[in-house]
Design a protein around this motif. Structure first.
Motif, PDB file in Angstrom:
ATOM      1  N   SER A  92       0.945  -1.278   0.010  1.00  0.00           N
ATOM      2  CA  SER A  92      -0.059  -0.028   0.082  1.00  0.00           C
ATOM      3  C   SER A  92       0.852   1.046  -0.062  1.00  0.00           C
ATOM      4  O   SER A  92       0.481   2.200  -0.679  1.00  0.00           O
ATOM      5  CB  SER A  92      -0.910  -0.169   1.134  1.00  0.00           C
ATOM      6  OG  SER A  92      -0.181   0.000   2.457  1.00  0.00           O
ATOM      7  N   LYS A  93       2.072   1.242   0.613  1.00  0.00           N
ATOM      8  CA  LYS A  93       3.051   2.361   0.626  1.00  0.00           C
ATOM      9  C   LYS A  93       3.637   2.517  -0.854  1.00  0.00           C
ATOM     10  O   LYS A  93       3.532   3.871  -1.302  1.00  0.00           O
ATOM     11  CB  LYS A  93       4.162   2.046   1.535  1.00  0.00           C
ATOM     12  CG  LYS A  93       5.096   3.207   1.544  1.00  0.00           C
ATOM     13  CD  LYS A  93       6.459   2.809   2.796  1.00  0.00           C
ATOM     14  CE  LYS A  93       7.273   3.738   2.641  1.00  0.00           C
ATOM     15  NZ  LYS A  93       8.625   3.594   3.343  1.00  0.00           N
ATOM     16  N   ALA A  94       3.871   1.174  -1.677  1.00  0.00           N
ATOM     17  CA  ALA A  94       4.298   1.563  -2.919  1.00  0.00           C
ATOM     18  C   ALA A  94       3.282   1.858  -3.767  1.00  0.00           C
ATOM     19  O   ALA A  94       3.342   2.871  -4.561  1.00  0.00           O
ATOM     20  CB  ALA A  94       4.580   0.025  -3.312  1.00  0.00           C
ATOM     21  N   LYS A  95       1.893   1.804  -3.554  1.00  0.00           N
ATOM     22  CA  LYS A  95       1.059   2.098  -4.503  1.00  0.00           C
ATOM     23  C   LYS A  95       0.527   3.704  -4.266  1.00  0.00           C
ATOM     24  O   LYS A  95       0.484   4.313  -5.124  1.00  0.00           O
ATOM     25  CB  LYS A  95      -0.407   1.406  -4.024  1.00  0.00           C
ATOM     26  CG  LYS A  95      -1.505   1.603  -4.958  1.00  0.00           C
ATOM     27  CD  LYS A  95      -2.810   0.816  -4.393  1.00  0.00           C
ATOM     28  CE  LYS A  95      -3.969   1.359  -5.508  1.00  0.00           C
ATOM     29  NZ  LYS A  95      -5.226   0.394  -5.096  1.00  0.00           N
ATOM     30  N   GLN A  96       0.780   4.035  -2.941  1.00  0.00           N
ATOM     31  CA  GLN A  96       0.464   5.536  -2.453  1.00  0.00           C
ATOM     32  C   GLN A  96       1.530   6.487  -3.288  1.00  0.00           C
ATOM     33  O   GLN A  96       1.287   7.401  -3.661  1.00  0.00           O
ATOM     34  CB  GLN A  96       0.550   5.726  -1.114  1.00  0.00           C
ATOM     35  CG  GLN A  96       0.125   6.975  -0.488  1.00  0.00           C
ATOM     36  CD  GLN A  96      -1.442   6.957  -1.021  1.00  0.00           C
ATOM     37  OE1 GLN A  96      -2.153   6.119  -0.929  1.00  0.00           O
ATOM     38  NE2 GLN A  96      -2.050   8.303  -1.156  1.00  0.00           N
ATOM     39  N   GLU A  97       2.826   6.001  -3.032  1.00  0.00           N
ATOM     40  CA  GLU A  97       3.837   6.384  -3.897  1.00  0.00           C
ATOM     41  C   GLU A  97       3.609   6.700  -5.395  1.00  0.00           C
ATOM     42  O   GLU A  97       3.834   7.492  -6.082  1.00  0.00           O
ATOM     43  CB  GLU A  97       5.209   5.831  -3.677  1.00  0.00           C
ATOM     44  CG  GLU A  97       5.845   6.037  -2.120  1.00  0.00           C
ATOM     45  CD  GLU A  97       7.004   5.309  -1.827  1.00  0.00           C
ATOM     46  OE1 GLU A  97       7.508   4.562  -2.961  1.00  0.00           O
ATOM     47  OE2 GLU A  97       7.353   5.575  -0.710  1.00  0.00           O
ATOM     48  N   TYR A  98       3.204   5.400  -5.869  1.00  0.00           N
ATOM     49  CA  TYR A  98       2.776   5.537  -7.490  1.00  0.00           C
ATOM     50  C   TYR A  98       1.942   6.541  -7.636  1.00  0.00           C
ATOM     51  O   TYR A  98       1.781   7.254  -8.597  1.00  0.00           O
ATOM     52  CB  TYR A  98       2.251   4.068  -7.800  1.00  0.00           C
ATOM     53  CG  TYR A  98       1.683   4.087  -9.041  1.00  0.00           C
ATOM     54  CD1 TYR A  98       2.488   4.127 -10.257  1.00  0.00           C
ATOM     55  CD2 TYR A  98       0.227   3.918  -9.186  1.00  0.00           C
ATOM     56  CE1 TYR A  98       1.725   4.079 -11.389  1.00  0.00           C
ATOM     57  CE2 TYR A  98      -0.368   4.035 -10.480  1.00  0.00           C
ATOM     58  CZ  TYR A  98       0.494   3.936 -11.544  1.00  0.00           C
ATOM     59  OH  TYR A  98      -0.351   4.122 -12.572  1.00  0.00           O
ATOM     60  N   LEU A  99       0.728   6.566  -6.818  1.00  0.00           N
ATOM     61  CA  LEU A  99      -0.631   7.501  -7.075  1.00  0.00           C
ATOM     62  C   LEU A  99       0.101   8.894  -7.214  1.00  0.00           C
ATOM     63  O   LEU A  99      -0.158   9.796  -8.002  1.00  0.00           O
ATOM     64  CB  LEU A  99      -1.350   7.133  -6.247  1.00  0.00           C
ATOM     65  CG  LEU A  99      -2.403   5.972  -6.451  1.00  0.00           C
ATOM     66  CD1 LEU A  99      -3.288   5.788  -5.306  1.00  0.00           C
ATOM     67  CD2 LEU A  99      -3.073   5.962  -7.785  1.00  0.00           C
ATOM     68  N   GLU A 100       1.074   9.126  -6.254  1.00  0.00           N
ATOM     69  CA  GLU A 100       1.532  10.563  -6.058  1.00  0.00           C
ATOM     70  C   GLU A 100       2.372  10.983  -7.219  1.00  0.00           C
ATOM     71  O   GLU A 100       2.314  12.071  -7.912  1.00  0.00           O
ATOM     72  CB  GLU A 100       2.688  10.658  -4.806  1.00  0.00           C
ATOM     73  CG  GLU A 100       1.601  10.863  -3.558  1.00  0.00           C
ATOM     74  CD  GLU A 100       2.479  10.635  -2.186  1.00  0.00           C
ATOM     75  OE1 GLU A 100       3.540  10.623  -2.503  1.00  0.00           O
ATOM     76  OE2 GLU A 100       1.818  10.505  -1.082  1.00  0.00           O
ATOM     77  N   ALA A 101       3.252   9.812  -7.740  1.00  0.00           N
ATOM     78  CA  ALA A 101       4.101  10.019  -9.059  1.00  0.00           C
ATOM     79  C   ALA A 101       3.128  10.281 -10.141  1.00  0.00           C
ATOM     80  O   ALA A 101       3.533  11.222 -11.124  1.00  0.00           O
ATOM     81  CB  ALA A 101       5.101   9.131  -9.225  1.00  0.00           C
ATOM     82  N   LEU A 102       2.192   9.750 -10.092  1.00  0.00           N
ATOM     83  CA  LEU A 102       1.228   9.600 -11.192  1.00  0.00           C
ATOM     84  C   LEU A 102       0.385  11.158 -11.338  1.00  0.00           C
ATOM     85  O   LEU A 102       0.327  11.503 -12.336  1.00  0.00           O
ATOM     86  CB  LEU A 102       0.081   8.568 -11.202  1.00  0.00           C
ATOM     87  CG  LEU A 102      -0.725   8.706 -12.295  1.00  0.00           C
ATOM     88  CD1 LEU A 102      -0.095   8.069 -13.749  1.00  0.00           C
ATOM     89  CD2 LEU A 102      -1.816   7.478 -12.104  1.00  0.00           C
ATOM     90  N   GLU A 103       0.237  11.449 -10.189  1.00  0.00           N
ATOM     91  CA  GLU A 103      -0.411  12.978 -10.124  1.00  0.00           C
ATOM     92  C   GLU A 103       0.462  13.890 -10.703  1.00  0.00           C
ATOM     93  O   GLU A 103       0.071  15.024 -11.543  1.00  0.00           O
ATOM     94  CB  GLU A 103      -1.064  13.370  -8.660  1.00  0.00           C
ATOM     95  CG  GLU A 103      -2.186  12.464  -8.327  1.00  0.00           C
ATOM     96  CD  GLU A 103      -3.383  12.948  -9.294  1.00  0.00           C
ATOM     97  OE1 GLU A 103      -3.786  13.984  -9.720  1.00  0.00           O
ATOM     98  OE2 GLU A 103      -4.217  11.934  -9.604  1.00  0.00           O
TER      99      GLU A 103
END
Length: 183
Positions: A92-103
């Motif tokens: 979930s931490k990796a997914k959160q970082e991905y979503l931030e990078a995607l934004e």
């Protein structure tokens, strides 16, 4: 052993047909757009992270993929709730970082260029879309529910059904020749 008959001439080998790459007249259909090279990479799921860790432990052993998959699956099933929670938190931490990078990526000009490419690709590919597979010969079950019958019991007789042939035209099944089994 097999020996060639010396009286029978041997036919020369046919030249191989030209490859598709050499034939520039052949149209090529691209079904999917090219992936965005600049977009951030999606993170693996918790199970994939766990399986990568387990595969690292068995790297030196000579195991087949199926054997490895069985071991990983069994270990995932028997994983304690604390260890599973730890792996899922990491995912979930990796997914959160991905979503931030995607934004942040969505604000870049590369993202807008890729969106324009997608619009152009869809416009081009929609002009050469062809149906995939054959049309359905028999109606779906939910289509049969919509067919009404003159009978009061609500049953549909075989005379009420229409089928579609390969070209998509409706065909009455009564016009088909009877198939009689040979005994």
């Amino acid at each position: 052993m097999f020996f060639a008959n010396p009286k029978v001439p041997i036919a020369p080998l046919k030249p191989s047909p030209p490859s598709i790459e050499n034939n520039s007249n052949k149209r090529r259909y691209r079904r999917h757009p090219k992936p965005d090279k600049n977009a951030p990479e999606k993170p693996p799921s918790a199970y994939v992270m766990f399986s990568n860790k387990i595969r690292g432990e068995f790297k030196d052993q000579n195991m087949s993929f199926t054997e490895m998959a069985k071991v990983v699956g069994d270990r995932w099933k028997t994983l304690s709730p604390e260890e599973r929670e730890e792996v899922e938190q990491c995912a979930s931490k990796a997914k959160q970082e991905y979503l931030e990078a995607l934004e942040t990526y969505k604000k870049t000009p590369e993202y807008h260029e890729y969106q324009e490419y997608l619009i152009e690709f869809r416009a081009k590919s929609s002009s050469c879309v062809r149906p995939v597979g054959r049309p359905r010969k028999h109606p779906k079950l939910d289509e049969m529910d919509n067919v009404t019958s003159d009978d009061s019991n609500g049953l549909v007789s075989a005379d009420d059904l229409l089928y579609q042939d390969a070209s998509g035209r409706d065909v009455d099944h009564n016009g088909w020749p009877a198939i009689v089994p040979s005994c």
